[in-house]
Design a protein around this motif. Structure first.
Motif, PDB file in Angstrom:
ATOM      1  N   THR A  72       0.854  -1.176   0.000  1.00  0.00           N
ATOM      2  CA  THR A  72       0.000   0.000   0.000  1.00  0.00           C
ATOM      3  C   THR A  72       0.900   1.239   0.000  1.00  0.00           C
ATOM      4  O   THR A  72       2.114   1.125   0.213  1.00  0.00           O
ATOM      5  N   PRO A  73       0.374   2.429  -0.247  1.00  0.00           N
ATOM      6  CA  PRO A  73       1.214   3.641  -0.160  1.00  0.00           C
ATOM      7  C   PRO A  73       1.916   3.750   1.195  1.00  0.00           C
ATOM      8  O   PRO A  73       3.096   4.120   1.266  1.00  0.00           O
ATOM      9  N   THR A  74       1.212   3.417   2.277  1.00  0.00           N
ATOM     10  CA  THR A  74       1.842   3.431   3.596  1.00  0.00           C
ATOM     11  C   THR A  74       2.925   2.360   3.687  1.00  0.00           C
ATOM     12  O   THR A  74       3.993   2.571   4.251  1.00  0.00           O
ATOM     13  N   GLY A  75       2.634   1.198   3.109  1.00  0.00           N
ATOM     14  CA  GLY A  75       3.619   0.116   3.100  1.00  0.00           C
ATOM     15  C   GLY A  75       4.875   0.488   2.341  1.00  0.00           C
ATOM     16  O   GLY A  75       5.983   0.086   2.720  1.00  0.00           O
ATOM     17  N   GLN A  76       4.731   1.267   1.272  1.00  0.00           N
ATOM     18  CA  GLN A  76       5.909   1.707   0.519  1.00  0.00           C
ATOM     19  C   GLN A  76       6.807   2.581   1.381  1.00  0.00           C
ATOM     20  O   GLN A  76       8.035   2.470   1.335  1.00  0.00           O
ATOM     21  N   MET A  77       6.196   3.451   2.185  1.00  0.00           N
ATOM     22  CA  MET A  77       6.980   4.292   3.098  1.00  0.00           C
ATOM     23  C   MET A  77       7.687   3.436   4.144  1.00  0.00           C
ATOM     24  O   MET A  77       8.870   3.629   4.435  1.00  0.00           O
ATOM     25  N   LEU A  78       6.972   2.462   4.695  1.00  0.00           N
ATOM     26  CA  LEU A  78       7.572   1.576   5.690  1.00  0.00           C
ATOM     27  C   LEU A  78       8.732   0.786   5.093  1.00  0.00           C
ATOM     28  O   LEU A  78       9.772   0.599   5.740  1.00  0.00           O
ATOM     29  N   TYR A  79       8.554   0.316   3.884  1.00  0.00           N
ATOM     30  CA  TYR A  79       9.602  -0.460   3.209  1.00  0.00           C
ATOM     31  C   TYR A  79      10.879   0.365   3.049  1.00  0.00           C
ATOM     32  O   TYR A  79      11.984  -0.097   3.364  1.00  0.00           O
ATOM     33  N   ARG A  80      10.731   1.608   2.584  1.00  0.00           N
ATOM     34  CA  ARG A  80      11.913   2.468   2.389  1.00  0.00           C
ATOM     35  C   ARG A  80      12.606   2.733   3.724  1.00  0.00           C
ATOM     36  O   ARG A  80      13.840   2.650   3.818  1.00  0.00           O
ATOM     37  N   ARG A  81      11.823   3.048   4.763  1.00  0.00           N
ATOM     38  CA  ARG A  81      12.427   3.344   6.062  1.00  0.00           C
ATOM     39  C   ARG A  81      13.043   2.099   6.695  1.00  0.00           C
ATOM     40  O   ARG A  81      14.077   2.169   7.371  1.00  0.00           O
ATOM     41  N   ALA A  82      12.425   0.949   6.471  1.00  0.00           N
ATOM     42  CA  ALA A  82      12.956  -0.302   7.013  1.00  0.00           C
ATOM     43  C   ALA A  82      14.295  -0.646   6.353  1.00  0.00           C
ATOM     44  O   ALA A  82      15.219  -1.151   7.013  1.00  0.00           O
ATOM     45  N   GLN A  83      14.420  -0.388   5.055  1.00  0.00           N
ATOM     46  CA  GLN A  83      15.692  -0.615   4.367  1.00  0.00           C
ATOM     47  C   GLN A  83      16.807   0.206   5.017  1.00  0.00           C
ATOM     48  O   GLN A  83      17.911  -0.304   5.263  1.00  0.00           O
ATOM     49  N   VAL A  84      16.517   1.484   5.266  1.00  0.00           N
ATOM     50  CA  VAL A  84      17.510   2.364   5.895  1.00  0.00           C
ATOM     51  C   VAL A  84      17.849   1.871   7.297  1.00  0.00           C
ATOM     52  O   VAL A  84      19.021   1.843   7.704  1.00  0.00           O
ATOM     53  N   LEU A  85      16.821   1.472   8.042  1.00  0.00           N
ATOM     54  CA  LEU A  85      17.024   0.989   9.411  1.00  0.00           C
ATOM     55  C   LEU A  85      17.925  -0.239   9.431  1.00  0.00           C
ATOM     56  O   LEU A  85      18.871  -0.322  10.229  1.00  0.00           O
ATOM     57  N   LEU A  86      17.669  -1.201   8.556  1.00  0.00           N
ATOM     58  CA  LEU A  86      18.472  -2.425   8.518  1.00  0.00           C
ATOM     59  C   LEU A  86      19.901  -2.133   8.065  1.00  0.00           C
ATOM     60  O   LEU A  86      20.862  -2.715   8.584  1.00  0.00           O
ATOM     61  N   GLU A  87      20.028  -1.221   7.123  1.00  0.00           N
ATOM     62  CA  GLU A  87      21.363  -0.856   6.646  1.00  0.00           C
ATOM     63  C   GLU A  87      22.162  -0.177   7.752  1.00  0.00           C
ATOM     64  O   GLU A  87      23.344  -0.476   7.960  1.00  0.00           O
ATOM     65  N   ASP A  88      21.518   0.733   8.481  1.00  0.00           N
ATOM     66  CA  ASP A  88      22.202   1.418   9.583  1.00  0.00           C
ATOM     67  C   ASP A  88      22.605   0.434  10.681  1.00  0.00           C
ATOM     68  O   ASP A  88      23.684   0.542  11.268  1.00  0.00           O
ATOM     69  N   ALA A  89      21.723  -0.520  10.969  1.00  0.00           N
ATOM     70  CA  ALA A  89      22.036  -1.509  11.997  1.00  0.00           C
ATOM     71  C   ALA A  89      23.230  -2.362  11.580  1.00  0.00           C
ATOM     72  O   ALA A  89      24.120  -2.653  12.377  1.00  0.00           O
ATOM     73  N   GLY A  90      23.257  -2.741  10.308  1.00  0.00           N
ATOM     74  CA  GLY A  90      24.382  -3.522   9.810  1.00  0.00           C
ATOM     75  C   GLY A  90      25.679  -2.737   9.854  1.00  0.00           C
ATOM     76  O   GLY A  90      26.740  -3.277  10.209  1.00  0.00           O
ATOM     77  N   THR A  91      25.602  -1.459   9.501  1.00  0.00           N
ATOM     78  CA  THR A  91      26.790  -0.607   9.542  1.00  0.00           C
ATOM     79  C   THR A  91      27.325  -0.473  10.956  1.00  0.00           C
ATOM     80  O   THR A  91      28.536  -0.530  11.196  1.00  0.00           O
ATOM     81  N   MET A  92      26.421  -0.307  11.918  1.00  0.00           N
ATOM     82  CA  MET A  92      26.828  -0.175  13.317  1.00  0.00           C
ATOM     83  C   MET A  92      27.515  -1.454  13.804  1.00  0.00           C
ATOM     84  O   MET A  92      28.549  -1.415  14.487  1.00  0.00           O
ATOM     85  N   GLU A  93      26.971  -2.600  13.442  1.00  0.00           N
ATOM     86  CA  GLU A  93      27.553  -3.869  13.874  1.00  0.00           C
ATOM     87  C   GLU A  93      28.944  -4.058  13.267  1.00  0.00           C
ATOM     88  O   GLU A  93      29.870  -4.515  13.948  1.00  0.00           O
ATOM     89  N   ARG A  94      29.084  -3.733  11.975  1.00  0.00           N
ATOM     90  CA  ARG A  94      30.395  -3.895  11.323  1.00  0.00           C
ATOM     91  C   ARG A  94      31.428  -2.982  11.967  1.00  0.00           C
ATOM     92  O   ARG A  94      32.577  -3.381  12.195  1.00  0.00           O
ATOM     93  N   ALA A  95      31.017  -1.741  12.259  1.00  0.00           N
ATOM     94  CA  ALA A  95      31.946  -0.800  12.880  1.00  0.00           C
ATOM     95  C   ALA A  95      32.358  -1.275  14.266  1.00  0.00           C
ATOM     96  O   ALA A  95      33.522  -1.187  14.658  1.00  0.00           O
ATOM     97  N   ALA A  96      31.386  -1.804  15.015  1.00  0.00           N
ATOM     98  CA  ALA A  96      31.687  -2.281  16.367  1.00  0.00           C
ATOM     99  C   ALA A  96      32.642  -3.464  16.327  1.00  0.00           C
ATOM    100  O   ALA A  96      33.562  -3.569  17.150  1.00  0.00           O
ATOM    101  N   ARG A  97      32.443  -4.378  15.378  1.00  0.00           N
ATOM    102  CA  ARG A  97      33.331  -5.533  15.268  1.00  0.00           C
ATOM    103  C   ARG A  97      34.755  -5.102  14.955  1.00  0.00           C
ATOM    104  O   ARG A  97      35.722  -5.648  15.474  1.00  0.00           O
ATOM    105  N   LYS A  98      34.885  -4.085  14.071  1.00  0.00           N
ATOM    106  CA  LYS A  98      36.221  -3.619  13.692  1.00  0.00           C
ATOM    107  C   LYS A  98      36.932  -2.988  14.879  1.00  0.00           C
ATOM    108  O   LYS A  98      38.123  -3.201  15.091  1.00  0.00           O
TER     109      LYS A  98
END
Length: 313
Positions: A72-98
């Motif tokens: 749905t239009p709302t779902g499209q917004m959630l999808y875009r924000r969820a992509q950013v959220l998952l990417e940021d979480a992955g970046t934080m984990e990689r940085a912490a491991r390093k």
């Protein structure tokens, strides 16, 4: 809801990263069954995760059209924000491991082929003396391939002639391209300045863009006579054997010119082309100490190039 309670809710989200991952997977994979296979979960677990998001937020992320779940239009917004959220979480984990493990076990870089490769190898050698246990993966890329390596985050940093949108780069050097051909090539026998029309009558040697979205028809010279090869040494070799003309970075062909295998063409216009090369981090804030050190060694190497013997390659 008061401002204080809104802030508290933001610090204590009710939806987990795994639930957001399920929503993104349903979209990316094209359905619940495919998402379940991709995530190695049961289909019911994926369906429950998405339904839980809809229940907690009191909205519909998907609607059924035929046999397919569509955002749905709302779902499209959630999808875009969820992509950013998952990417940021992955970046934080990689940085912490390093940070926790010291210098990285492996560093991956992409280097545009117009950049002096001998310099890269010397810099890698110097880095290897400081961190012999760190594995290095070097991608030699052309045009779009360098940018794709950054955008897809397959590399820690790139040496690139372009800076993708959303990235920041710092200038490293300016590559000077000159048009050349073998001294016996017909273009050298004209006895006058060479025009673009003259070039169209002869074979142009081109190095193929290594990006997946390359334009197979792109070329710096309009004309049908063209050889496209996958790497610069092959193109230089073809030019040295008289098979055509090409623009090459001057630094790459100093030896061939000094040995008389190649000769600069006397073009009336466009006798040289300048290309700025940048150092671009995939994630400067999340870069590990090894990545930062290697980048600094390359900066130092570029600054010291002027004191090195001409023609080194």
């Amino acid at each position: 809801m008061t401002q204080k309670s809104e802030a508290q809710e933001g610090l204590n989200p009710r939806i987990t990263l795994e639930q957001w991952r399920c929503l993104v997977a349903v979209v990316d994979a094209g359905g619940y069954a495919q998402a379940a296979e991709m995530l190695h979960k049961s289909q019911s677990a994926v369906t429950y995760a998405v339904q839980k998001i809809e229940e907690l937020l009191d909205l519909k992320a998907f609607e059924i059209q035929g046999r397919k779940a569509v955002l749905t239009p709302t779902g499209q917004m959630l999808y875009r924000r969820a992509q950013v959220l998952l990417e940021d979480a992955g970046t934080m984990e990689r940085a912490a491991r390093k940070v926790s493990s010291g210098w990285e076990a492996e560093i991956t870089i992409a280097v545009e082929v117009v950049f002096p490769m001998w310099l890269v190898l010397d810099c890698l050698g110097r880095f290897g003396e400081e961190s012999p246990q760190t594995r290095i993966e070097l991608l030699e890329t052309v045009i779009g391939g360098t940018e794709e390596a950054l955008v897809s985050r397959r590399v820690d940093f790139a040496i690139s002639p372009t800076i993708p949108t959303g990235f920041a780069g710092e200038p490293l050097l300016t590559a000077r391209f000159i048009p050349v051909a073998h001294p016996d090539h017909p273009l050298h026998q004209l006895g006058r300045e060479i025009t673009a029309r003259d070039l169209r009558k002869h074979r142009h040697l081109v190095v193929r863009d290594s990006g997946s979205q390359r334009d197979r028809k792109s070329s710096t010279v309009e004309g049908e006579m063209r050889w496209t090869v996958s790497n610069m040494p092959t193109s230089i070799g073809a030019a040295c054997r008289g098979h055509g003309f090409a623009w090459f970075p001057e630094e790459k062909i100093r030896t061939e010119i000094s040995q008389g295998q190649l000769k600069a063409l006397a073009l009336r216009d466009g006798a040289e082309r300048l290309l700025q090369i940048f150092l671009v981090f995939t994630d400067r804030d999340g870069a590990g100490p090894g990545t930062l050190r290697l980048a600094q060694i390359i900066r130092d190497g570029v600054r010291n190039m002027a004191s090195l013997p001409a023609g080194r390659c």
